[in-house]
Structures are given as structure tokens and as C-alpha cells.
Design a protein around this motif. Structure first.
Motif, mmCIF file in Angstrom:
data_model
loop_
_atom_site.group_PDB
_atom_site.id
_atom_site.type_symbol
_atom_site.label_atom_id
_atom_site.label_comp_id
_atom_site.label_asym_id
_atom_site.label_seq_id
_atom_site.Cartn_x
_atom_site.Cartn_y
_atom_site.Cartn_z
ATOM 1 N N GLY A 112 0.830 -1.197 0.000
ATOM 2 C CA GLY A 112 0.000 0.000 0.000
ATOM 3 C C GLY A 112 0.865 1.248 0.000
ATOM 4 N N CYS A 113 1.786 1.327 -0.956
ATOM 5 C CA CYS A 113 2.820 2.373 -0.941
ATOM 6 C C CYS A 113 2.294 3.744 -1.337
ATOM 7 C CB CYS A 113 3.972 1.980 -1.857
ATOM 8 S SG CYS A 113 3.528 1.900 -3.615
ATOM 9 N N GLY A 114 1.057 3.846 -1.832
ATOM 10 C CA GLY A 114 0.505 5.146 -2.188
ATOM 11 C C GLY A 114 1.267 5.804 -3.322
ATOM 12 N N VAL A 115 1.768 7.021 -3.083
ATOM 13 C CA VAL A 115 2.498 7.765 -4.116
ATOM 14 C C VAL A 115 3.943 7.306 -4.250
ATOM 15 C CG1 VAL A 115 1.031 9.787 -3.878
ATOM 16 C CG2 VAL A 115 3.097 9.598 -2.479
ATOM 17 N N GLY A 116 4.376 6.370 -3.411
ATOM 18 C CA GLY A 116 5.721 5.804 -3.533
ATOM 19 C C GLY A 116 6.794 6.525 -2.730
ATOM 20 N N HIS A 158 -3.662 5.876 -10.201
ATOM 21 C CA HIS A 158 -3.667 7.331 -10.050
ATOM 22 C C HIS A 158 -2.638 7.780 -9.013
ATOM 23 C CE1 HIS A 158 -5.105 11.437 -9.729
ATOM 24 N NE2 HIS A 158 -5.310 11.262 -8.437
ATOM 25 N N ARG A 159 -2.598 7.080 -7.882
ATOM 26 C CA ARG A 159 -1.620 7.461 -6.845
ATOM 27 C C ARG A 159 -0.195 7.234 -7.329
ATOM 28 N NH1 ARG A 159 -5.686 5.432 -3.094
ATOM 29 N NH2 ARG A 159 -4.866 3.318 -3.295
ATOM 30 N N LEU A 160 0.036 6.120 -7.972
ATOM 31 C CA LEU A 160 1.387 5.816 -8.431
ATOM 32 C C LEU A 160 1.859 6.769 -9.516
ATOM 33 C CD1 LEU A 160 1.204 1.913 -8.551
ATOM 34 C CD2 LEU A 160 2.515 3.292 -6.939
ATOM 35 N N ALA A 161 0.920 7.374 -10.242
ATOM 36 C CA ALA A 161 1.283 8.267 -11.341
ATOM 37 C C ALA A 161 1.552 9.694 -10.886
ATOM 38 C CB ALA A 161 0.177 8.269 -12.394
ATOM 39 N N ARG A 162 1.296 10.002 -9.628
ATOM 40 C CA ARG A 162 1.523 11.366 -9.151
ATOM 41 C C ARG A 162 3.020 11.693 -9.142
ATOM 42 N NH1 ARG A 162 -2.450 11.916 -3.842
ATOM 43 N NH2 ARG A 162 -4.398 11.451 -4.916
ATOM 44 N N HIS A 222 19.345 -3.205 0.357
ATOM 45 C CA HIS A 222 18.130 -3.995 0.128
ATOM 46 C C HIS A 222 17.479 -3.540 -1.178
ATOM 47 C CE1 HIS A 222 18.771 -4.805 4.356
ATOM 48 N NE2 HIS A 222 17.687 -5.570 4.443
ATOM 49 N N PHE A 223 16.546 -4.350 -1.656
ATOM 50 C CA PHE A 223 15.694 -3.943 -2.776
ATOM 51 C C PHE A 223 14.288 -3.766 -2.228
ATOM 52 C CE2 PHE A 223 13.158 -4.321 -6.620
ATOM 53 C CZ PHE A 223 13.899 -3.549 -7.517
ATOM 54 N N VAL A 224 13.658 -2.606 -2.529
ATOM 55 C CA VAL A 224 12.359 -2.263 -1.954
ATOM 56 C C VAL A 224 11.296 -2.287 -3.047
ATOM 57 C CG1 VAL A 224 11.056 -0.615 -0.568
ATOM 58 C CG2 VAL A 224 13.543 -0.778 -0.297
ATOM 59 N N LEU A 225 10.273 -3.091 -2.837
ATOM 60 C CA LEU A 225 9.130 -3.167 -3.746
ATOM 61 C C LEU A 225 7.952 -2.429 -3.129
ATOM 62 C CD1 LEU A 225 9.051 -6.872 -5.022
ATOM 63 C CD2 LEU A 225 9.500 -4.811 -6.374
ATOM 64 N N GLY A 226 7.435 -1.434 -3.845
ATOM 65 C CA GLY A 226 6.221 -0.747 -3.427
ATOM 66 C C GLY A 226 5.052 -1.248 -4.249
ATOM 67 N N VAL A 227 3.965 -1.585 -3.587
ATOM 68 C CA VAL A 227 2.785 -2.128 -4.280
ATOM 69 C C VAL A 227 1.562 -1.319 -3.858
ATOM 70 C CG1 VAL A 227 1.354 -4.153 -4.707
ATOM 71 C CG2 VAL A 227 3.804 -4.432 -4.276
ATOM 72 N N ASP A 228 0.803 -0.849 -4.849
ATOM 73 C CA ASP A 228 -0.447 -0.144 -4.569
ATOM 74 C C ASP A 228 -1.430 -0.447 -5.693
ATOM 75 O OD1 ASP A 228 -1.185 2.317 -2.518
ATOM 76 O OD2 ASP A 228 -2.371 2.393 -4.363
ATOM 77 N N PRO A 282 16.288 9.702 -7.695
ATOM 78 C CA PRO A 282 15.631 8.668 -6.887
ATOM 79 C C PRO A 282 16.556 7.472 -6.694
ATOM 80 C CG PRO A 282 14.204 9.419 -8.664
ATOM 81 C CD PRO A 282 15.563 9.977 -8.944
ATOM 82 N N PRO A 283 16.442 6.764 -5.581
ATOM 83 C CA PRO A 283 17.290 5.589 -5.361
ATOM 84 C C PRO A 283 17.032 4.525 -6.418
ATOM 85 C CG PRO A 283 15.543 5.714 -3.721
ATOM 86 C CD PRO A 283 15.509 7.004 -4.466
ATOM 87 N N SER A 284 18.084 3.849 -6.810
ATOM 88 C CA SER A 284 17.973 2.850 -7.877
ATOM 89 C C SER A 284 17.505 1.492 -7.357
ATOM 90 C CB SER A 284 19.329 2.687 -8.575
ATOM 91 O OG SER A 284 20.316 2.269 -7.651
ATOM 92 N N ASN A 285 17.480 1.308 -6.049
ATOM 93 C CA ASN A 285 17.151 0.005 -5.472
ATOM 94 C C ASN A 285 15.676 -0.092 -5.081
ATOM 95 O OD1 ASN A 285 17.733 1.953 -3.456
ATOM 96 N ND2 ASN A 285 17.960 0.341 -1.915
ATOM 97 N N HIS A 286 14.792 0.450 -5.906
ATOM 98 C CA HIS A 286 13.361 0.343 -5.600
ATOM 99 C C HIS A 286 12.564 0.252 -6.892
ATOM 100 C CE1 HIS A 286 12.690 4.473 -6.906
ATOM 101 N NE2 HIS A 286 11.396 4.288 -6.723
ATOM 102 N N LEU A 287 11.337 -0.246 -6.758
ATOM 103 C CA LEU A 287 10.394 -0.317 -7.869
ATOM 104 C C LEU A 287 8.988 -0.287 -7.294
ATOM 105 C CD1 LEU A 287 9.818 -0.824 -10.946
ATOM 106 C CD2 LEU A 287 9.680 -3.260 -10.337
ATOM 107 N N CYS A 288 8.099 0.491 -7.915
ATOM 108 C CA CYS A 288 6.691 0.528 -7.531
ATOM 109 C C CYS A 288 5.854 -0.074 -8.660
ATOM 110 C CB CYS A 288 6.234 1.962 -7.261
ATOM 111 S SG CYS A 288 6.967 2.708 -5.781
ATOM 112 N N VAL A 289 4.936 -0.943 -8.297
ATOM 113 C CA VAL A 289 4.075 -1.580 -9.287
ATOM 114 C C VAL A 289 2.630 -1.474 -8.832
ATOM 115 C CG1 VAL A 289 5.838 -3.206 -10.077
ATOM 116 C CG2 VAL A 289 4.309 -3.857 -8.202
#
Length: 290
Positions: free
Chosen positions: A131-135, A158-162, A148-154, A170-177
Motif C-alpha cells: 500500500g505504498c501510495g504515491v511511492g 492514479h496514486r502511483l502516477a503522481r 536492500h531492494f524495496v518493492l512498493g505495491v499499490d 531517486p534511489p535505484s534500489n526500488h520499484l513501484c508496481v
């Protein structure tokens, strides 16, 4: 008499001035007024005056209401005064019943993308930001745990596109899906993926008494969480939500569960910062899953 109004909006024509002449009163007639309008040239508007006008209009219509409302968030209101009386029964039922809802194709596709990104990063310890919201929390966790590698899921595109403000790269060790959490948790479990850390930050509390099964600890997929392993942390500005989360974990056989008030010196999410600045009590439930 002439009336004139200076126009500051380049998109509007200047207002005309008006010249009003009164006719004399005549016997047996009413008072008459004849109006003649003669256009006049509007004074020139400089670029800085136009920019100042547009800034003031933007500030009054957009920023000022936000400043007034910021740090003025109301606490969660509910008729429920303690943990729900049916919570233990519902959690136990979910733990002993297979959740058979089919996994949506778009959730499976998002999971595949996330796994590939994690593998391309060298399969470092994995953190899940559910539930990462806007990331923003995902990026802050990635900065806090650079190895670590951080996965954000929401579930909200609309929230992820903000456009979340982030100073620098931005840190390279993350991804939001974009994916639905219940499916994503089950896919991780079925793939045998183990987490180093798992964050569930300020989920919708669904505070009405009849909304228990909309809360994550009342959801059929909740029993999957302990099987994912790692250090689990759930935060909320509603104490009852955290107490219920701890109780649900206890029903699932998790032995050591901690409930405490959280000061949030460095907020992870925009909601956490808003709730803290509004004077809300912030709470968290933590445990380490074997």
C-alpha cells in the motif's frame, strides 16, 4: 461619468468605460436614463504585474486552502471502543479456509515485472512496502536500506502516477508496481519468496463496526503474511486498528507481537507527516516472523 477597470488577465478583453447622461424630467413621463458606451484603450500591463497577478490567483485558489487544511486532520471517529468482538472468530475461519479467489492477470503480470527487477538487482534482501501510495515511503525505505531492494505495491494507478517530489536522483534500489495486495501476497508465498522486512503503513482504517472484513487483518489473505517472513510493521493513527492487528497475529500463532505508540521523528509517508503535525497519536504493531 466614466468608469474604467484595468485588466490583468491577458485572456480577457478590457472592460469598456460607460458615459451616462440623464434626460430632463418631462411632465407626465418617468425619469429616463440613456447610456452610451465608448470603448477606451486599457493601460499597458507589464510582464511582472501579469506574473504577480497569476501567482496570487494560483495561491488563493490552490495553495492557501491546502495550507489552511494542513495539520488540521481529524482523528478517526468510530462507535467501536475496543477490538472487534468477532475478530478472533473471523481470523481463525480464514486461517482454516483456503482463499480461492482467482488471481487477476494484471496482478500476475505486475508480480512478474517485480521479480525480474529484483533478480536483475542481484536478489538482495527484499523489503515490501504494501500500500505504498504515491511511492514516497518506498523511496525513503530504499534510501534507509541501500543494501536492500524495496518493492512498493499499490492498487491505485492514479496514486502511483503522481509526481512525488524527491530532491536529487531517486534511489535505484526500488520499484513501484500497480497490483492488488491480496493477490501479490499470495503470489509471493506461492513463489517461495521470503522478505527481510514488510511495511503496512497507514492503511484505510474502515472504522465502522460493520467494516471489520475490509480491514487487512479481517481479510481472507491476511493469514499469508506470517508465511512471508521478515520483520513486519503496521502503522496507523487509530489505536484500535493496531490492537486488532496484534490480536489477529496472535490468533495465527505469532508469539512475539509488540504494540506501542510511535513518535515518527522522520515520517515515511505524507499521511504520517500530516497526522503527526495534526497532533494525532501514532501507533504501530511490530513482530518478526520466523
Amino acid at each position: 461619468m466614466q468608469l474604467g477597470l484595468r485588466a490583468y488577465d491577458a485572456g480577457r478583453p478590457p472592460f469598456p468605460s460607460r458615459s451616462c447622461n440623464d434626460d430632463s424630467r418631462r411632465a407626465g413621463t418617468t425619469w429616463r436614463t440613456s447610456v452610451t458606451c465608448a470603448p477606451v484603450r486599457s493601460p499597458a500591463v507589464s510582464a511582472w504585474e501579469l506574473a504577480l497577478y497569476r501567482f496570487c490567483r494560483w495561491f488563493v485558489s490552490f495553495s492557501l486552502p491546502r495550507l489552511i487544511m494542513y495539520a488540521n486532520s481529524r482523528p478517526v471517529a468510530s462507535a467501536q471502543t475496543g477490538t472487534h468482538e468477532k475478530l478472533a472468530e473471523i481470523v481463525s475461519k480464514h486461517a482454516n479456509t483456503e482463499f480461492r479467489k482467482p488471481i487477476a492477470p494484471y496482478n500476475r503480470a505486475a508480480f512478474d515485472v517485480a521479480v525480474v527487477a529484483w533478480q536483475d538487482a542481484g536478489r538482495p534482501p527484499l523489503i515490501l512496502d504494501s500500500g505504498c501510495g504515491v511511492g514516497l515511503s518506498t523511496m525513503r525505505l530504499a534510501t534507509q536500506f541501500p543494501d536492500h531492494f524495496v518493492l512498493g505495491v499499490d492498487q491505485s494507478a492514479h496514486r502511483l502516477a503522481r509526481n512525488t517530489f524527491w530532491q536529487g536522483e531517486p534511489p535505484s534500489n526500488h520499484l513501484c508496481v500497480r497490483a492488488e495486495l491480496a493477490d501479490f501476497w499470495r503470489l509471493m508465498h506461492d513463489a517461495g519468496i521470503r522478505l527481510a522486512r514488510h511495511y503496512l503503513l497507514y492503511p484505510n482504517p474502515w472504522p465502522k463496526i460493520g467494516q471489520l472484513q475490509r480491514r487487512w487483518h479481517g481479510h481472507p489473505a491476511f493469514p499469508t503474511l506470517p508465511a512471508l517472513g521478515g520483520r513486519f510493521e503496521c502503522r496507523s493513527n487509530w489505536r484500535i486498528y493496531i490492537e486488532e492487528c496484534a490480536l489477529a497475529l496472535g490468533v495465527l500463532g505469532v508469539a512475539a507481537v509488540s504494540v506501542e505508540q510511535h513518535l515518527a521523528a522522520t515520517p515515511l509517508t505524507p499521511f504520517e507527516q500530516k497526522y503527526r503535525d495534526s497532533g494525532h497519536g501514532l501507533w504501530r504493531c511490530t513482530s518478526t516472523f520466523a
